[in-house]
Motif scaffolding. Structure first.
Motif, PDB file in Angstrom:
ATOM      1  N   VAL A  83       0.840  -1.192   0.000  1.00 50.41           N
ATOM      2  CA  VAL A  83       0.000   0.000   0.000  1.00 50.41           C
ATOM      3  C   VAL A  83       0.882   1.251   0.000  1.00 50.41           C
ATOM      4  O   VAL A  83       1.813   1.372   0.789  1.00 50.41           O
ATOM      5  N   TYR A  84       0.570   2.196  -0.893  1.00 50.35           N
ATOM      6  CA  TYR A  84       1.227   3.503  -0.881  1.00 50.35           C
ATOM      7  C   TYR A  84       0.627   4.355   0.235  1.00 50.35           C
ATOM      8  O   TYR A  84      -0.569   4.288   0.503  1.00 50.35           O
ATOM      9  N   ASP A  85       1.466   5.183   0.840  1.00 43.34           N
ATOM     10  CA  ASP A  85       1.054   6.035   1.950  1.00 43.34           C
ATOM     11  C   ASP A  85       1.646   7.422   1.759  1.00 43.34           C
ATOM     12  O   ASP A  85       2.842   7.551   1.460  1.00 43.34           O
ATOM     13  N   ILE A  86       0.824   8.449   1.886  1.00 46.27           N
ATOM     14  CA  ILE A  86       1.352   9.811   1.894  1.00 46.27           C
ATOM     15  C   ILE A  86       1.762  10.097   3.328  1.00 46.27           C
ATOM     16  O   ILE A  86       0.926  10.303   4.203  1.00 46.27           O
ATOM     17  N   GLU A  87       3.070  10.057   3.565  1.00 39.56           N
ATOM     18  CA  GLU A  87       3.556  10.264   4.929  1.00 39.56           C
ATOM     19  C   GLU A  87       3.402  11.727   5.341  1.00 39.56           C
ATOM     20  O   GLU A  87       2.960  12.014   6.447  1.00 39.56           O
ATOM     21  N   GLN A  88       3.766  12.650   4.459  1.00 38.39           N
ATOM     22  CA  GLN A  88       3.541  14.076   4.693  1.00 38.39           C
ATOM     23  C   GLN A  88       3.215  14.747   3.363  1.00 38.39           C
ATOM     24  O   GLN A  88       3.747  14.369   2.318  1.00 38.39           O
ATOM     25  N   PHE A  89       2.370  15.762   3.440  1.00 35.37           N
ATOM     26  CA  PHE A  89       1.967  16.532   2.264  1.00 35.37           C
ATOM     27  C   PHE A  89       1.820  17.958   2.744  1.00 35.37           C
ATOM     28  O   PHE A  89       1.114  18.214   3.719  1.00 35.37           O
ATOM     29  N   PHE A  90       2.489  18.891   2.062  1.00 36.70           N
ATOM     30  CA  PHE A  90       2.495  20.271   2.547  1.00 36.70           C
ATOM     31  C   PHE A  90       2.470  21.244   1.386  1.00 36.70           C
ATOM     32  O   PHE A  90       3.261  21.126   0.449  1.00 36.70           O
ATOM     33  N   ILE A  91       1.560  22.201   1.469  1.00 34.51           N
ATOM     34  CA  ILE A  91       1.487  23.305   0.516  1.00 34.51           C
ATOM     35  C   ILE A  91       1.662  24.598   1.309  1.00 34.51           C
ATOM     36  O   ILE A  91       0.974  24.806   2.322  1.00 34.51           O
ATOM     37  N   LEU A  92       2.585  25.449   0.869  1.00 34.41           N
ATOM     38  CA  LEU A  92       2.776  26.748   1.523  1.00 34.41           C
ATOM     39  C   LEU A  92       1.486  27.566   1.446  1.00 34.41           C
ATOM     40  O   LEU A  92       0.751  27.502   0.454  1.00 34.41           O
ATOM     41  N   ASN A  93       1.215  28.343   2.476  1.00 33.73           N
ATOM     42  CA  ASN A  93      -0.020  29.123   2.546  1.00 33.73           C
ATOM     43  C   ASN A  93      -0.254  29.993   1.318  1.00 33.73           C
ATOM     44  O   ASN A  93      -1.390  30.155   0.875  1.00 33.73           O
ATOM     45  N   ALA A  94       0.795  30.553   0.747  1.00 33.28           N
ATOM     46  CA  ALA A  94       0.655  31.430  -0.416  1.00 33.28           C
ATOM     47  C   ALA A  94       0.057  30.703  -1.618  1.00 33.28           C
ATOM     48  O   ALA A  94      -0.485  31.337  -2.524  1.00 33.28           O
ATOM     49  N   PHE A  95       0.121  29.362  -1.633  1.00 32.76           N
ATOM     50  CA  PHE A  95      -0.342  28.590  -2.784  1.00 32.76           C
ATOM     51  C   PHE A  95      -1.598  27.770  -2.494  1.00 32.76           C
ATOM     52  O   PHE A  95      -2.108  27.087  -3.379  1.00 32.76           O
ATOM     53  N   LYS A  96      -2.079  27.827  -1.263  1.00 32.99           N
ATOM     54  CA  LYS A  96      -3.316  27.112  -0.939  1.00 32.99           C
ATOM     55  C   LYS A  96      -4.472  27.785  -1.666  1.00 32.99           C
ATOM     56  O   LYS A  96      -4.437  28.972  -1.948  1.00 32.99           O
ATOM     57  N   SER A  97      -5.476  27.059  -1.976  1.00 37.80           N
ATOM     58  CA  SER A  97      -6.673  27.527  -2.697  1.00 37.80           C
ATOM     59  C   SER A  97      -6.382  27.907  -4.142  1.00 37.80           C
ATOM     60  O   SER A  97      -7.199  28.563  -4.774  1.00 37.80           O
ATOM     61  N   ALA A  98      -5.236  27.487  -4.679  1.00 31.09           N
ATOM     62  CA  ALA A  98      -4.912  27.763  -6.085  1.00 31.09           C
ATOM     63  C   ALA A  98      -4.915  26.475  -6.912  1.00 31.09           C
ATOM     64  O   ALA A  98      -4.500  26.489  -8.066  1.00 31.09           O
ATOM     65  N   GLY A  99      -5.352  25.372  -6.308  1.00 30.55           N
ATOM     66  CA  GLY A  99      -5.393  24.101  -7.027  1.00 30.55           C
ATOM     67  C   GLY A  99      -4.087  23.339  -7.025  1.00 30.55           C
ATOM     68  O   GLY A  99      -3.978  22.280  -7.631  1.00 30.55           O
ATOM     69  N   VAL A 100      -3.084  23.857  -6.338  1.00 32.01           N
ATOM     70  CA  VAL A 100      -1.757  23.234  -6.329  1.00 32.01           C
ATOM     71  C   VAL A 100      -1.809  21.852  -5.677  1.00 32.01           C
ATOM     72  O   VAL A 100      -1.273  20.881  -6.209  1.00 32.01           O
ATOM     73  N   GLY A 101      -2.446  21.757  -4.515  1.00 38.53           N
ATOM     74  CA  GLY A 101      -2.521  20.472  -3.812  1.00 38.53           C
ATOM     75  C   GLY A 101      -3.282  19.429  -4.607  1.00 38.53           C
ATOM     76  O   GLY A 101      -2.867  18.270  -4.689  1.00 38.53           O
ATOM     77  N   THR A 102      -4.387  19.828  -5.215  1.00 40.81           N
ATOM     78  CA  THR A 102      -5.181  18.891  -6.015  1.00 40.81           C
ATOM     79  C   THR A 102      -4.382  18.404  -7.213  1.00 40.81           C
ATOM     80  O   THR A 102      -4.356  17.211  -7.515  1.00 40.81           O
ATOM     81  N   TYR A 103      -3.703  19.325  -7.901  1.00 40.86           N
ATOM     82  CA  TYR A 103      -2.892  18.926  -9.050  1.00 40.86           C
ATOM     83  C   TYR A 103      -1.799  17.955  -8.620  1.00 40.86           C
ATOM     84  O   TYR A 103      -1.585  16.924  -9.271  1.00 40.86           O
ATOM     85  N   ALA A 104      -1.091  18.278  -7.539  1.00 39.71           N
ATOM     86  CA  ALA A 104      -0.004  17.409  -7.067  1.00 39.71           C
ATOM     87  C   ALA A 104      -0.539  16.032  -6.715  1.00 39.71           C
ATOM     88  O   ALA A 104       0.064  15.009  -7.067  1.00 39.71           O
ATOM     89  N   TYR A 105      -1.670  15.978  -6.038  1.00 33.21           N
ATOM     90  CA  TYR A 105      -2.278  14.695  -5.685  1.00 33.21           C
ATOM     91  C   TYR A 105      -2.615  13.890  -6.948  1.00 33.21           C
ATOM     92  O   TYR A 105      -2.307  12.701  -7.045  1.00 33.21           O
ATOM     93  N   ASN A 106      -3.268  14.521  -7.919  1.00 31.19           N
ATOM     94  CA  ASN A 106      -3.640  13.820  -9.142  1.00 31.19           C
ATOM     95  C   ASN A 106      -2.411  13.291  -9.882  1.00 31.19           C
ATOM     96  O   ASN A 106      -2.429  12.180 -10.413  1.00 31.19           O
ATOM     97  N   LYS A 107      -1.352  14.062  -9.902  1.00 26.15           N
ATOM     98  CA  LYS A 107      -0.107  13.626 -10.541  1.00 26.15           C
ATOM     99  C   LYS A 107       0.500  12.443  -9.783  1.00 26.15           C
ATOM    100  O   LYS A 107       1.010  11.494 -10.383  1.00 26.15           O
ATOM    101  N   LEU A 108       0.441  12.469  -8.460  1.00 23.99           N
ATOM    102  CA  LEU A 108       0.932  11.350  -7.649  1.00 23.99           C
ATOM    103  C   LEU A 108       0.211  10.055  -8.005  1.00 23.99           C
ATOM    104  O   LEU A 108       0.823   8.996  -8.105  1.00 23.99           O
TER     105      LEU A 108
END
Length: 165
Positions: A83-108
């Motif tokens: 099983v794959y596990d995301i041990e840590q995932f972090f987006i700097l506050n300046a980039f939150k709500s810009a779709g960065v986390g969703t894009y990174a997750y989808n690419k993962l």
């Protein structure tokens, strides 16, 4: 602006260590962890070293344009090595709500198809909302959530399988 997920190399280890301070700072509102007498958030740096040279660990830096926007640490979950596990995932506050986390997750997901586990501290309601949202976007309702203990911490476990076929 272009969002990108790049594999982190050993040469990036200093960048990841620096970003990890911000991750711990961000989590301090939940964990209550303060700084050391030197004004730093302490963490086990050897825990990051396993991400270089270990075939079952992957470190990624997340970019928005040329700016570092965050990081993601993926591993095979030690208690269930298939099983794959995301041990840590972090987006700097300046980039939150810009779709960065969703894009990174989808690419993962495209980089690592298979069985997945995402663990979220019970108290981290914002992270739980984010993870449930992005997981639903990938697999619809085909996931299981449960509160479980992991290393004496009560966490939400989100389990699912992703196939890029």
């Amino acid at each position: 602006m272009k969002i990108d997920l790049r594999v982190s190399t050993k040469e990036d280890s200093g960048v990841l260590r620096n970003l990890f301070q911000y991750y711990i700072y961000d989590m301090s509102k939940i964990t209550g962890k303060g700084v050391s007498k030197s004004g730093e958030f302490s963490f086990n740096q050897a825990g990051l070293d396993k991400y270089w040279g270990n075939t079952d660990h992957w470190a990624y830096l997340i970019y928005m344009g040329e700016d570092i926007a965050g990081f993601c640490l993926v591993r095979k979950y030690p208690k269930e090595m298939e099983v794959y596990d995301i041990e840590q995932f972090f987006i700097l506050n300046a980039f939150k709500s810009a779709g960065v986390g969703t894009y990174a997750y989808n690419k993962l997901m495209l980089n690592h198809p298979g069985k997945w586990l995402i663990r979220v501290l019970k108290e981290n309601a914002g992270a739980l909302r984010f993870w449930l949202h992005v997981v639903r976007g990938q697999v619809g309702g085909e996931y299981i959530t449960a509160l479980e203990l992991d290393d004496d911490l009560e966490m939400h476990f989100i389990r699912y399988e992703f196939s890029n076929i």
